[in-house]
Design a protein around this motif. Structure first.
Motif, PDB file in Angstrom:
ATOM      1  N   HIS A 199       0.998  -1.304  -0.020  1.00 46.85           N
ATOM      2  CA  HIS A 199      -0.087  -0.075   0.189  1.00 46.85           C
ATOM      3  C   HIS A 199       0.948   1.353   0.164  1.00 46.85           C
ATOM      4  N   GLU A 200       0.282   2.513  -0.192  1.00 43.11           N
ATOM      5  CA  GLU A 200       0.880   3.758  -0.356  1.00 43.11           C
ATOM      6  C   GLU A 200       1.756   3.950   0.803  1.00 43.11           C
ATOM      7  N   VAL A 201       2.730   4.826   0.708  1.00 43.60           N
ATOM      8  CA  VAL A 201       3.535   5.417   1.883  1.00 43.60           C
ATOM      9  C   VAL A 201       3.417   6.668   2.147  1.00 43.60           C
ATOM     10  N   VAL A 202       3.341   7.241   3.584  1.00 44.28           N
ATOM     11  CA  VAL A 202       2.862   8.602   3.804  1.00 44.28           C
ATOM     12  C   VAL A 202       4.467   8.970   4.449  1.00 44.28           C
ATOM     13  N   ILE A 223     -11.509   3.220   2.507  1.00 45.53           N
ATOM     14  CA  ILE A 223     -10.680   4.357   3.058  1.00 45.53           C
ATOM     15  C   ILE A 223     -10.231   5.358   1.780  1.00 45.53           C
ATOM     16  N   GLY A 224     -10.386   6.524   1.539  1.00 42.93           N
ATOM     17  CA  GLY A 224      -9.741   7.361   0.440  1.00 42.93           C
ATOM     18  C   GLY A 224      -8.655   7.874   1.136  1.00 42.93           C
ATOM     19  N   VAL A 225      -8.806   9.294   1.647  1.00 41.07           N
ATOM     20  CA  VAL A 225      -7.706  10.041   2.185  1.00 41.07           C
ATOM     21  C   VAL A 225      -8.520  10.784   3.380  1.00 41.07           C
ATOM     22  N   ILE A 226      -7.506  11.021   4.394  1.00 39.01           N
ATOM     23  CA  ILE A 226      -8.068  11.894   5.511  1.00 39.01           C
ATOM     24  C   ILE A 226      -7.522  13.162   5.034  1.00 39.01           C
ATOM     25  N   ASP A 227      -8.710  14.188   5.121  1.00 41.53           N
ATOM     26  CA  ASP A 227      -8.316  15.652   4.870  1.00 41.53           C
ATOM     27  C   ASP A 227      -7.258  16.182   5.489  1.00 41.53           C
ATOM     28  N   PRO A 228      -5.995  16.549   4.775  1.00 47.35           N
ATOM     29  CA  PRO A 228      -4.930  17.150   5.667  1.00 47.35           C
ATOM     30  C   PRO A 228      -5.179  18.333   6.308  1.00 47.35           C
ATOM     31  N   LEU A 229      -6.179  19.155   6.074  1.00 52.09           N
ATOM     32  CA  LEU A 229      -6.519  20.297   6.807  1.00 52.09           C
ATOM     33  C   LEU A 229      -7.442  20.336   7.811  1.00 52.09           C
ATOM     34  N   ASP A 230      -8.446  19.117   7.699  1.00 46.55           N
ATOM     35  CA  ASP A 230      -9.510  19.150   8.772  1.00 46.55           C
ATOM     36  C   ASP A 230      -9.560  17.473   9.073  1.00 46.55           C
ATOM     37  N   ALA A 231      -9.240  17.029  10.304  1.00 46.99           N
ATOM     38  CA  ALA A 231      -9.179  15.827  10.870  1.00 46.99           C
ATOM     39  C   ALA A 231     -10.448  14.925  10.907  1.00 46.99           C
ATOM     40  N   SER A 232     -11.477  15.838  11.107  1.00 42.53           N
ATOM     41  CA  SER A 232     -12.907  15.394  10.952  1.00 42.53           C
ATOM     42  C   SER A 232     -13.666  14.868   9.334  1.00 42.53           C
ATOM     43  N   PHE A 268      -8.775   0.227  -3.891  1.00 40.06           N
ATOM     44  CA  PHE A 268      -7.682   0.783  -2.966  1.00 40.06           C
ATOM     45  C   PHE A 268      -7.603   2.099  -2.880  1.00 40.06           C
ATOM     46  N   THR A 269      -6.773   2.410  -1.814  1.00 38.23           N
ATOM     47  CA  THR A 269      -6.902   3.945  -1.116  1.00 38.23           C
ATOM     48  C   THR A 269      -5.980   4.402  -2.336  1.00 38.23           C
ATOM     49  N   GLY A 270      -4.999   3.727  -2.867  1.00 32.88           N
ATOM     50  CA  GLY A 270      -4.005   4.693  -3.707  1.00 32.88           C
ATOM     51  C   GLY A 270      -4.701   5.301  -4.956  1.00 32.88           C
ATOM     52  N   PHE A 271      -6.016   5.050  -5.259  1.00 33.63           N
ATOM     53  CA  PHE A 271      -6.613   6.224  -6.146  1.00 33.63           C
ATOM     54  C   PHE A 271      -6.610   7.678  -5.861  1.00 33.63           C
ATOM     55  N   LEU A 272      -6.563   7.714  -4.578  1.00 34.95           N
ATOM     56  CA  LEU A 272      -6.590   9.194  -4.310  1.00 34.95           C
ATOM     57  C   LEU A 272      -5.179   9.564  -3.273  1.00 34.95           C
ATOM     58  N   GLN A 273      -4.670  10.515  -3.437  1.00 39.77           N
ATOM     59  CA  GLN A 273      -3.435  10.875  -2.741  1.00 39.77           C
ATOM     60  C   GLN A 273      -3.597  12.464  -2.104  1.00 39.77           C
ATOM     61  N   PRO A 274      -3.603  12.619  -0.804  1.00 43.62           N
ATOM     62  CA  PRO A 274      -3.731  13.975  -0.483  1.00 43.62           C
ATOM     63  C   PRO A 274      -2.420  14.786  -0.770  1.00 43.62           C
ATOM     64  N   CYS A 275      -2.482  16.103  -0.955  1.00 44.39           N
ATOM     65  CA  CYS A 275      -1.203  16.882  -1.150  1.00 44.39           C
ATOM     66  C   CYS A 275      -1.650  18.437  -0.841  1.00 44.39           C
ATOM     67  N   VAL A 276      -0.600  18.925   0.198  1.00 41.13           N
ATOM     68  CA  VAL A 276      -0.768  20.098   0.635  1.00 41.13           C
ATOM     69  C   VAL A 276       0.331  21.043  -0.186  1.00 41.13           C
ATOM     70  N   LEU A 277      -0.145  22.204  -0.466  1.00 43.00           N
ATOM     71  CA  LEU A 277       0.724  22.962  -1.512  1.00 43.00           C
ATOM     72  C   LEU A 277       1.166  24.178  -0.651  1.00 43.00           C
ATOM     73  N   PRO A 278       2.333  24.183   0.085  1.00 41.29           N
ATOM     74  CA  PRO A 278       2.917  25.324   0.689  1.00 41.29           C
ATOM     75  C   PRO A 278       3.003  26.625  -0.228  1.00 41.29           C
ATOM     76  N   PRO A 279       3.043  27.877   0.384  1.00 37.49           N
ATOM     77  CA  PRO A 279       3.268  29.129  -0.516  1.00 37.49           C
ATOM     78  C   PRO A 279       4.411  29.199  -1.177  1.00 37.49           C
ATOM     79  N   TRP A 280       5.635  28.557  -0.769  1.00 39.85           N
ATOM     80  CA  TRP A 280       6.770  28.908  -1.567  1.00 39.85           C
ATOM     81  C   TRP A 280       6.911  27.873  -2.735  1.00 39.85           C
TER      82      TRP A 280
END
Length: 301
Positions: free
Chosen positions: A145-148, A216-225, A261-273
Protein backbone atom coordinates in the motif's frame (compact mmCIF):
# COMPACT_ATOMS: atom_id res chain seq x y z
CA UNK A 1 -1.23 -1.77 -29.59
CA UNK A 2 0.58 0.57 -27.12
CA UNK A 3 -0.59 0.61 -23.52
CA UNK A 4 0.45 3.84 -21.79
CA UNK A 5 -0.37 5.32 -18.41
CA UNK A 6 0.85 7.60 -15.63
CA UNK A 7 -0.05 7.79 -11.97
CA UNK A 8 0.73 9.57 -8.70
CA UNK A 9 2.39 7.13 -6.32
CA UNK A 10 3.20 9.35 -3.34
CA UNK A 11 3.40 12.94 -2.09
CA UNK A 12 5.97 14.48 0.21
CA UNK A 13 4.94 16.55 3.20
CA UNK A 14 5.67 19.76 1.30
CA UNK A 15 3.91 19.12 -2.00
CA UNK A 16 6.37 17.28 -4.25
CA UNK A 17 4.81 14.36 -6.11
CA UNK A 18 6.30 11.01 -7.06
CA UNK A 19 4.98 9.88 -10.46
CA UNK A 20 5.49 6.78 -12.53
CA UNK A 21 4.92 6.29 -16.24
CA UNK A 22 4.09 2.92 -17.79
CA UNK A 23 4.95 1.97 -21.37
CA UNK A 24 3.68 -1.46 -22.39
CA UNK A 25 1.99 -3.39 -25.15
CA UNK A 26 -1.38 -5.08 -25.40
CA UNK A 27 -2.79 -7.71 -27.75
CA UNK A 28 -6.02 -6.43 -29.29
CA UNK A 29 -7.05 -8.13 -32.56
CA UNK A 30 -9.61 -6.51 -34.85
CA UNK A 31 -13.00 -8.22 -34.44
CA UNK A 32 -15.10 -6.13 -36.84
CA UNK A 33 -15.07 -3.01 -38.97
CA UNK A 34 -17.53 -0.14 -39.29
CA UNK A 35 -16.59 1.75 -42.45
CA UNK A 36 -13.23 3.30 -41.74
CA UNK A 37 -13.47 2.45 -38.01
CA UNK A 38 -12.20 -0.76 -36.45
CA UNK A 39 -13.41 -2.51 -33.29
CA UNK A 40 -10.75 -4.34 -31.28
CA UNK A 41 -10.98 -6.79 -28.40
CA UNK A 42 -8.40 -6.61 -25.65
CA UNK A 43 -7.05 -10.14 -25.26
CA UNK A 44 -4.02 -9.58 -23.04
CA UNK A 45 -1.26 -7.19 -22.09
CA UNK A 46 2.35 -7.23 -21.00
CA UNK A 47 2.51 -7.87 -17.26
CA UNK A 48 6.00 -6.35 -16.97
CA UNK A 49 5.96 -3.00 -18.83
CA UNK A 50 8.71 -0.39 -18.81
CA UNK A 51 8.44 1.96 -15.82
CA UNK A 52 9.94 5.47 -15.64
CA UNK A 53 9.68 7.55 -12.47
CA UNK A 54 9.66 11.31 -11.91
CA UNK A 55 9.66 13.81 -9.07
CA UNK A 56 7.16 16.56 -9.92
CA UNK A 57 6.42 20.09 -8.74
CA UNK A 58 2.83 20.35 -9.93
CA UNK A 59 2.66 24.15 -9.57
CA UNK A 60 5.73 24.94 -11.69
CA UNK A 61 5.40 21.86 -13.91
CA UNK A 62 9.02 20.89 -13.27
CA UNK A 63 9.80 17.18 -13.67
CA UNK A 64 12.99 15.42 -12.62
CA UNK A 65 13.46 11.95 -14.07
CA UNK A 66 14.87 9.42 -11.63
CA UNK A 67 17.44 6.96 -12.94
CA UNK A 68 16.29 3.38 -13.48
CA UNK A 69 16.36 1.12 -10.42
CA UNK A 70 19.11 -1.50 -10.78
CA UNK A 71 19.68 -0.19 -14.31
CA UNK A 72 16.41 -1.59 -15.72
CA UNK A 73 12.93 -0.28 -16.52
CA UNK A 74 11.39 -3.68 -15.69
CA UNK A 75 10.46 -2.60 -12.17
CA UNK A 76 6.66 -2.82 -12.17
CA UNK A 77 6.79 -4.77 -8.90
CA UNK A 78 8.19 -1.67 -7.17
CA UNK A 79 4.81 0.00 -6.79
CA UNK A 80 4.79 1.47 -3.31
CA UNK A 81 7.66 3.93 -3.08
CA UNK A 82 7.73 6.94 -0.79
CA UNK A 83 9.34 10.36 -1.06
CA UNK A 84 10.79 12.15 1.97
CA UNK A 85 12.17 15.71 1.92
CA UNK A 86 14.48 17.55 4.29
CA UNK A 87 15.07 21.29 4.73
CA UNK A 88 17.92 23.21 6.32
CA UNK A 89 15.46 25.82 7.57
CA UNK A 90 12.28 25.16 9.58
CA UNK A 91 9.17 25.35 7.38
CA UNK A 92 11.35 26.14 4.36
CA UNK A 93 11.55 24.56 0.91
CA UNK A 94 13.36 21.20 0.71
CA UNK A 95 17.12 21.16 0.19
CA UNK A 96 17.29 17.42 -0.44
CA UNK A 97 15.02 14.41 -0.76
CA UNK A 98 15.05 10.64 -0.76
CA UNK A 99 12.87 8.13 -2.62
CA UNK A 100 12.74 4.72 -0.97
CA UNK A 101 11.24 1.27 -1.51
CA UNK A 102 11.26 -1.33 1.27
CA UNK A 103 10.73 -5.09 1.03
CA UNK A 104 10.93 -7.90 3.56
CA UNK A 105 12.96 -10.92 2.46
CA UNK A 106 13.57 -14.32 3.97
CA UNK A 107 11.57 -16.54 6.30
CA UNK A 108 11.46 -17.20 10.03
CA UNK A 109 14.42 -15.97 12.02
CA UNK A 110 16.23 -15.07 8.78
CA UNK A 111 13.81 -12.28 7.88
CA UNK A 112 15.31 -8.90 7.11
CA UNK A 113 14.44 -5.67 5.33
CA UNK A 114 16.00 -4.72 1.99
CA UNK A 115 15.69 -1.08 0.99
CA UNK A 116 16.49 0.62 -2.30
CA UNK A 117 17.02 4.33 -1.87
CA UNK A 118 17.61 7.28 -4.19
CA UNK A 119 19.31 10.36 -2.72
CA UNK A 120 19.13 13.71 -4.48
CA UNK A 121 22.61 14.54 -3.14
CA UNK A 122 24.22 11.66 -5.05
CA UNK A 123 21.79 11.26 -7.95
CA UNK A 124 22.03 7.48 -7.63
CA UNK A 125 20.16 4.50 -6.21
CA UNK A 126 21.78 2.42 -3.51
CA UNK A 127 20.72 -0.83 -1.87
CA UNK A 128 20.72 -1.42 1.88
CA UNK A 129 20.70 -5.13 2.69
CA UNK A 130 20.25 -6.95 5.95
CA UNK A 131 18.31 -4.36 7.95
CA UNK A 132 16.88 -6.49 10.78
CA UNK A 133 13.10 -6.83 10.93
CA UNK A 134 11.73 -5.51 14.24
CA UNK A 135 8.48 -7.45 13.83
CA UNK A 136 7.73 -10.70 15.73
CA UNK A 137 7.23 -13.86 13.67
CA UNK A 138 3.45 -13.63 14.03
CA UNK A 139 3.46 -10.13 12.50
CA UNK A 140 4.86 -10.71 9.02
CA UNK A 141 4.41 -7.47 7.06
CA UNK A 142 3.08 -7.29 3.51
CA UNK A 143 4.08 -3.93 2.05
CA UNK A 144 1.31 -3.51 -0.51
CA UNK A 145 0.00 0.00 0.00
CA UNK A 146 0.97 3.64 -0.40
CA UNK A 147 3.62 5.33 1.72
CA UNK A 148 3.03 8.42 3.87
CA UNK A 149 5.74 10.98 4.78
CA UNK A 150 5.48 12.46 8.29
CA UNK A 151 7.87 13.67 10.97
CA UNK A 152 11.01 12.87 8.97
CA UNK A 153 9.99 9.25 8.42
CA UNK A 154 8.20 7.12 5.85
CA UNK A 155 5.32 4.97 7.22
CA UNK A 156 4.31 1.81 5.55
CA UNK A 157 0.72 1.67 6.58
CA UNK A 158 -2.60 3.27 5.67
CA UNK A 159 -2.04 6.48 7.56
CA UNK A 160 -2.81 10.10 6.85
CA UNK A 161 -1.51 13.42 8.13
CA UNK A 162 -4.06 16.03 9.19
CA UNK A 163 -3.73 19.19 11.27
CA UNK A 164 -0.06 18.33 11.87
CA UNK A 165 -0.71 14.91 13.44
CA UNK A 166 -0.50 11.35 12.20
CA UNK A 167 -3.94 9.76 11.80
CA UNK A 168 -5.15 6.23 11.13
CA UNK A 169 -8.57 5.20 9.86
CA UNK A 170 -10.32 1.90 9.16
CA UNK A 171 -13.76 0.77 8.05
CA UNK A 172 -15.33 -2.64 8.72
CA UNK A 173 -16.32 -4.71 5.69
CA UNK A 174 -19.75 -5.79 6.93
CA UNK A 175 -22.86 -3.79 7.77
CA UNK A 176 -23.26 -1.41 9.46
CA UNK A 177 -19.78 -0.47 8.05
CA UNK A 178 -18.23 1.10 11.14
CA UNK A 179 -15.78 3.92 10.35
CA UNK A 180 -13.15 4.53 13.04
CA UNK A 181 -10.47 7.23 13.15
CA UNK A 182 -7.51 7.43 15.54
CA UNK A 183 -4.71 9.91 16.24
CA UNK A 184 -1.17 9.21 17.41
CA UNK A 185 -0.46 10.61 20.89
CA UNK A 186 2.17 13.33 21.24
CA UNK A 187 4.68 10.92 22.76
CA UNK A 188 4.19 8.50 19.83
CA UNK A 189 3.44 5.52 22.09
CA UNK A 190 -0.30 4.90 21.62
CA UNK A 191 -3.37 5.69 19.52
CA UNK A 192 -6.48 7.51 20.73
CA UNK A 193 -9.91 6.96 19.17
CA UNK A 194 -11.27 10.30 17.93
CA UNK A 195 -14.31 9.38 15.84
CA UNK A 196 -16.48 6.31 15.31
CA UNK A 197 -19.67 6.18 13.26
CA UNK A 198 -21.90 3.76 11.36
CA UNK A 199 -22.03 4.43 7.62
CA UNK A 200 -24.92 2.17 6.55
CA UNK A 201 -27.78 4.53 7.50
CA UNK A 202 -26.07 7.36 5.59
CA UNK A 203 -25.03 5.72 2.31
CA UNK A 204 -27.24 4.84 -0.69
CA UNK A 205 -28.61 1.29 -0.43
CA UNK A 206 -27.52 0.31 -3.94
CA UNK A 207 -23.87 0.89 -3.05
CA UNK A 208 -23.74 -1.33 0.03
CA UNK A 209 -23.60 -4.84 -1.42
CA UNK A 210 -20.97 -7.02 -3.06
CA UNK A 211 -17.76 -5.27 -4.00
CA UNK A 212 -19.18 -1.79 -3.37
CA UNK A 213 -18.30 -1.69 0.30
CA UNK A 214 -16.81 1.61 1.50
CA UNK A 215 -13.01 1.92 1.44
CA UNK A 216 -10.78 4.54 3.03
CA UNK A 217 -9.78 7.15 0.46
CA UNK A 218 -7.88 9.92 2.25
CA UNK A 219 -8.06 11.92 5.46
CA UNK A 220 -8.39 15.63 4.75
CA UNK A 221 -4.93 17.08 5.50
CA UNK A 222 -6.40 20.33 6.86
CA UNK A 223 -9.49 19.03 8.74
CA UNK A 224 -9.14 15.82 10.77
CA UNK A 225 -12.91 15.36 11.00
CA UNK A 226 -13.26 15.08 7.22
CA UNK A 227 -12.80 11.71 5.49
CA UNK A 228 -12.93 10.84 1.78
CA UNK A 229 -14.22 7.33 1.06
CA UNK A 230 -14.46 5.40 -2.21
CA UNK A 231 -17.63 3.43 -2.87
CA UNK A 232 -17.50 1.44 -6.07
CA UNK A 233 -17.14 4.07 -8.82
CA UNK A 234 -18.09 6.92 -6.48
CA UNK A 235 -16.30 9.05 -3.90
CA UNK A 236 -18.02 10.45 -0.84
CA UNK A 237 -17.09 13.06 1.78
CA UNK A 238 -17.95 12.27 5.39
CA UNK A 239 -17.97 14.72 8.30
CA UNK A 240 -17.13 12.42 11.21
CA UNK A 241 -17.73 15.14 13.80
CA UNK A 242 -21.33 15.61 12.64
CA UNK A 243 -21.82 11.96 11.51
CA UNK A 244 -22.99 13.26 8.16
CA UNK A 245 -22.32 12.40 4.50
CA UNK A 246 -21.76 15.69 2.65
CA UNK A 247 -21.43 14.66 -1.00
CA UNK A 248 -21.40 11.69 -3.36
CA UNK A 249 -19.67 12.15 -6.71
CA UNK A 250 -18.91 9.89 -9.68
CA UNK A 251 -15.24 9.03 -10.17
CA UNK A 252 -15.33 7.14 -13.46
CA UNK A 253 -17.65 8.30 -16.22
CA UNK A 254 -16.50 5.55 -18.57
CA UNK A 255 -18.82 2.94 -17.11
CA UNK A 256 -16.11 0.90 -15.38
CA UNK A 257 -15.50 0.51 -11.68
CA UNK A 258 -12.69 2.10 -9.71
CA UNK A 259 -10.34 -0.43 -8.05
CA UNK A 260 -11.14 -0.66 -4.31
CA UNK A 261 -7.76 0.52 -3.04
CA UNK A 262 -6.80 3.73 -1.33
CA UNK A 263 -4.00 4.71 -3.73
CA UNK A 264 -6.55 6.05 -6.23
CA UNK A 265 -6.56 9.25 -4.15
CA UNK A 266 -3.52 11.11 -2.80
CA UNK A 267 -3.72 14.09 -0.42
CA UNK A 268 -1.34 16.93 -1.20
CA UNK A 269 -0.76 20.20 0.67
CA UNK A 270 0.71 23.06 -1.37
CA UNK A 271 2.87 25.46 0.70
CA UNK A 272 3.14 29.10 -0.49
CA UNK A 273 6.75 28.77 -1.69
CA UNK A 274 6.09 25.74 -3.89
CA UNK A 275 5.23 27.84 -6.93
CA UNK A 276 8.71 29.41 -7.03
CA UNK A 277 10.80 26.53 -5.70
CA UNK A 278 12.80 24.09 -7.83
CA UNK A 279 13.30 20.41 -7.16
CA UNK A 280 16.66 19.81 -5.43
CA UNK A 281 19.15 18.03 -7.72
CA UNK A 282 22.82 17.25 -7.20
CA UNK A 283 24.80 19.07 -4.56
CA UNK A 284 26.08 16.09 -2.61
CA UNK A 285 26.75 16.96 1.02
CA UNK A 286 28.96 14.89 3.25
CA UNK A 287 27.63 14.00 6.68
CA UNK A 288 27.85 11.67 9.61
CA UNK A 289 26.72 8.08 9.37
CA UNK A 290 23.54 7.10 11.24
CA UNK A 291 22.36 3.73 12.40
CA UNK A 292 18.56 3.92 12.58
CA UNK A 293 16.24 3.17 9.66
CA UNK A 294 14.64 6.63 10.00
CA UNK A 295 17.98 8.48 9.86
CA UNK A 296 19.50 6.61 6.93
CA UNK A 297 16.58 7.52 4.65
CA UNK A 298 17.90 11.09 4.41
CA UNK A 299 21.32 11.97 5.83
CA UNK A 300 21.58 15.61 6.89
CA UNK A 301 24.65 17.65 6.06
Amino acid sequence: MPLLGCGVRAASGDGLLLLDSMDGRATAPIVRKHGTLQACRLMGFNMDPDITRFVCNLLTGQLFRLPDIDGTKKTSTYQFLGILTQSDLPQGPPDRYAVAWLSEDGEGEERSFVMRRFLSQTGEWDKLVGLPSPLPLARKMYIDHEVVAFGGRLWYRRFGVSEGKLRYAEVSQKKPFILSAFTLDDDGSSWTLEHRMALSPLLPDENQEGENTPCIGVIDPLDASMMRLTLGDHATSVDMHKSKVLALSLLDRGGGSVPPFTGFLQPCVLPPWLGTNRIPVGGKKEGAEHETLADILVRSG
